[in-house]
Design a protein around this motif. Sequence first.
Motif, PDB file in Angstrom:
ATOM      1  N   CYS A 160       0.829  -1.214   0.000  1.00  0.00           N
ATOM      2  CA  CYS A 160       0.000   0.000   0.000  1.00  0.00           C
ATOM      3  C   CYS A 160       0.860   1.260   0.000  1.00  0.00           C
ATOM      4  CB  CYS A 160      -0.937  -0.001   1.203  1.00  0.00           C
ATOM      5  SG  CYS A 160      -2.253  -1.214   1.080  1.00  0.00           S
ATOM      6  N   GLU A 161       1.928   1.268   0.791  1.00  0.00           N
ATOM      7  CA  GLU A 161       2.816   2.431   0.822  1.00  0.00           C
ATOM      8  C   GLU A 161       3.475   2.641  -0.534  1.00  0.00           C
ATOM      9  OE1 GLU A 161       5.573   1.688   3.976  1.00  0.00           O
ATOM     10  OE2 GLU A 161       4.107   2.110   5.540  1.00  0.00           O
ATOM     11  N   LEU A 162       3.906   1.561  -1.178  1.00  0.00           N
ATOM     12  CA  LEU A 162       4.546   1.689  -2.489  1.00  0.00           C
ATOM     13  C   LEU A 162       3.550   2.141  -3.546  1.00  0.00           C
ATOM     14  CD1 LEU A 162       6.891  -1.428  -2.462  1.00  0.00           C
ATOM     15  CD2 LEU A 162       7.541   0.969  -2.233  1.00  0.00           C
ATOM     16  N   GLN A 163       2.303   1.662  -3.479  1.00  0.00           N
ATOM     17  CA  GLN A 163       1.295   2.102  -4.437  1.00  0.00           C
ATOM     18  C   GLN A 163       0.980   3.585  -4.276  1.00  0.00           C
ATOM     19  OE1 GLN A 163      -1.860  -0.718  -3.741  1.00  0.00           O
ATOM     20  NE2 GLN A 163      -1.250  -1.970  -5.493  1.00  0.00           N
ATOM     21  N   SER A 164       0.898   4.055  -3.038  1.00  0.00           N
ATOM     22  CA  SER A 164       0.632   5.484  -2.848  1.00  0.00           C
ATOM     23  C   SER A 164       1.825   6.318  -3.303  1.00  0.00           C
ATOM     24  CB  SER A 164       0.283   5.784  -1.392  1.00  0.00           C
ATOM     25  OG  SER A 164       1.371   5.525  -0.545  1.00  0.00           O
ATOM     26  N   GLU A 165       3.026   5.812  -3.121  1.00  0.00           N
ATOM     27  CA  GLU A 165       4.207   6.519  -3.604  1.00  0.00           C
ATOM     28  C   GLU A 165       4.233   6.561  -5.130  1.00  0.00           C
ATOM     29  OE1 GLU A 165       9.045   6.270  -3.069  1.00  0.00           O
ATOM     30  OE2 GLU A 165       7.759   5.346  -1.576  1.00  0.00           O
ATOM     31  N   ILE A 166       3.823   5.476  -5.774  1.00  0.00           N
ATOM     32  CA  ILE A 166       3.745   5.445  -7.238  1.00  0.00           C
ATOM     33  C   ILE A 166       2.722   6.459  -7.728  1.00  0.00           C
ATOM     34  CG2 ILE A 166       2.938   4.041  -9.189  1.00  0.00           C
ATOM     35  CD1 ILE A 166       4.289   1.639  -7.809  1.00  0.00           C
ATOM     36  N   THR A 167       1.571   6.516  -7.070  1.00  0.00           N
ATOM     37  CA  THR A 167       0.532   7.478  -7.446  1.00  0.00           C
ATOM     38  C   THR A 167       1.053   8.909  -7.331  1.00  0.00           C
ATOM     39  OG1 THR A 167      -1.142   5.942  -6.655  1.00  0.00           O
ATOM     40  CG2 THR A 167      -1.824   8.220  -6.960  1.00  0.00           C
ATOM     41  N   LEU A 169       4.216   9.908  -7.457  1.00  0.00           N
ATOM     42  CA  LEU A 169       5.234  10.151  -8.483  1.00  0.00           C
ATOM     43  C   LEU A 169       4.616  10.308  -9.871  1.00  0.00           C
ATOM     44  CD1 LEU A 169       8.012   7.723  -7.228  1.00  0.00           C
ATOM     45  CD2 LEU A 169       8.003  10.213  -7.103  1.00  0.00           C
ATOM     46  N   GLU A 170       3.558   9.537 -10.151  1.00  0.00           N
ATOM     47  CA  GLU A 170       2.878   9.699 -11.436  1.00  0.00           C
ATOM     48  C   GLU A 170       2.245  11.081 -11.550  1.00  0.00           C
ATOM     49  OE1 GLU A 170       0.211   6.368 -11.416  1.00  0.00           O
ATOM     50  OE2 GLU A 170       1.634   5.088 -12.494  1.00  0.00           O
ATOM     51  N   HIS A 206       4.931  13.527 -12.210  1.00  0.00           N
ATOM     52  CA  HIS A 206       5.386  13.373 -13.593  1.00  0.00           C
ATOM     53  C   HIS A 206       4.436  14.075 -14.555  1.00  0.00           C
ATOM     54  CE1 HIS A 206       5.906  10.943 -17.386  1.00  0.00           C
ATOM     55  NE2 HIS A 206       7.134  11.368 -17.156  1.00  0.00           N
ATOM     56  N   GLU A 238       1.348  13.751  -0.466  1.00  0.00           N
ATOM     57  CA  GLU A 238       2.595  13.692   0.294  1.00  0.00           C
ATOM     58  C   GLU A 238       2.312  13.637   1.785  1.00  0.00           C
ATOM     59  OE1 GLU A 238       4.636  17.159  -1.067  1.00  0.00           O
ATOM     60  OE2 GLU A 238       5.568  16.115  -2.744  1.00  0.00           O
TER      61      GLU A 238
END
Length: 188
Positions: free
Chosen positions: A109-116, A118-119, A122, A177
């Motif tokens: 979940c933490e990695l998915q929120s970080e991906i969101t 960063l996207e 971007h 963030e």
Amino acid sequence: MNINGDSSGTAAEEGGVKDNNNHPTTQAACAACKFQRRKCSADCPLAPYFPAHRLQDFQNVRKLFGIKNVLKTLVDLEPDNRFKAVECMIFEANCRTSDLAGGCYKIICELQSEITLLEAQHRLVLRQLRYWRQTAAISQCGATRSEFDFNWKPGLISEDWIRKENCNLNDRLTMMENEVSFSKALTH
């Protein structure tokens, strides 16, 4: 060295008593055999995956999956995939040990929120880059905006609209963030 002549790093090579010719005379017990307090045989199925120094990893995997399930999984896999599978089991077991409630799911979940996040950043950078490239191209060639951008219709896109969009996106990024930092604060 094993029979094939390559060094595979098995438990027998990592420790043990050596004779005058530097050959192992006794095999060090792997973590599984050490945990079960038995002598490790040469054909121990867990010795390549759990050498003696990985006793805690073995204990975590045993608690979460059980020895029989680990052995069943290893038998069902291709030999090339077995080390990767054991490393995944070790990772998942260690995550579960450190966080009983969340385990791997919390990390995902933490990695998915970080991906969101960063996207979104971007997309913001690409939007700003596109705007500044168009602005630079217009100012260099002296063309009006309608001559440069065929999709542009007067009044459709203005600098105020772009600023507003960037502010909205910046606000969303700040909220995301804060959510990520809040979830990290909860985990620590």
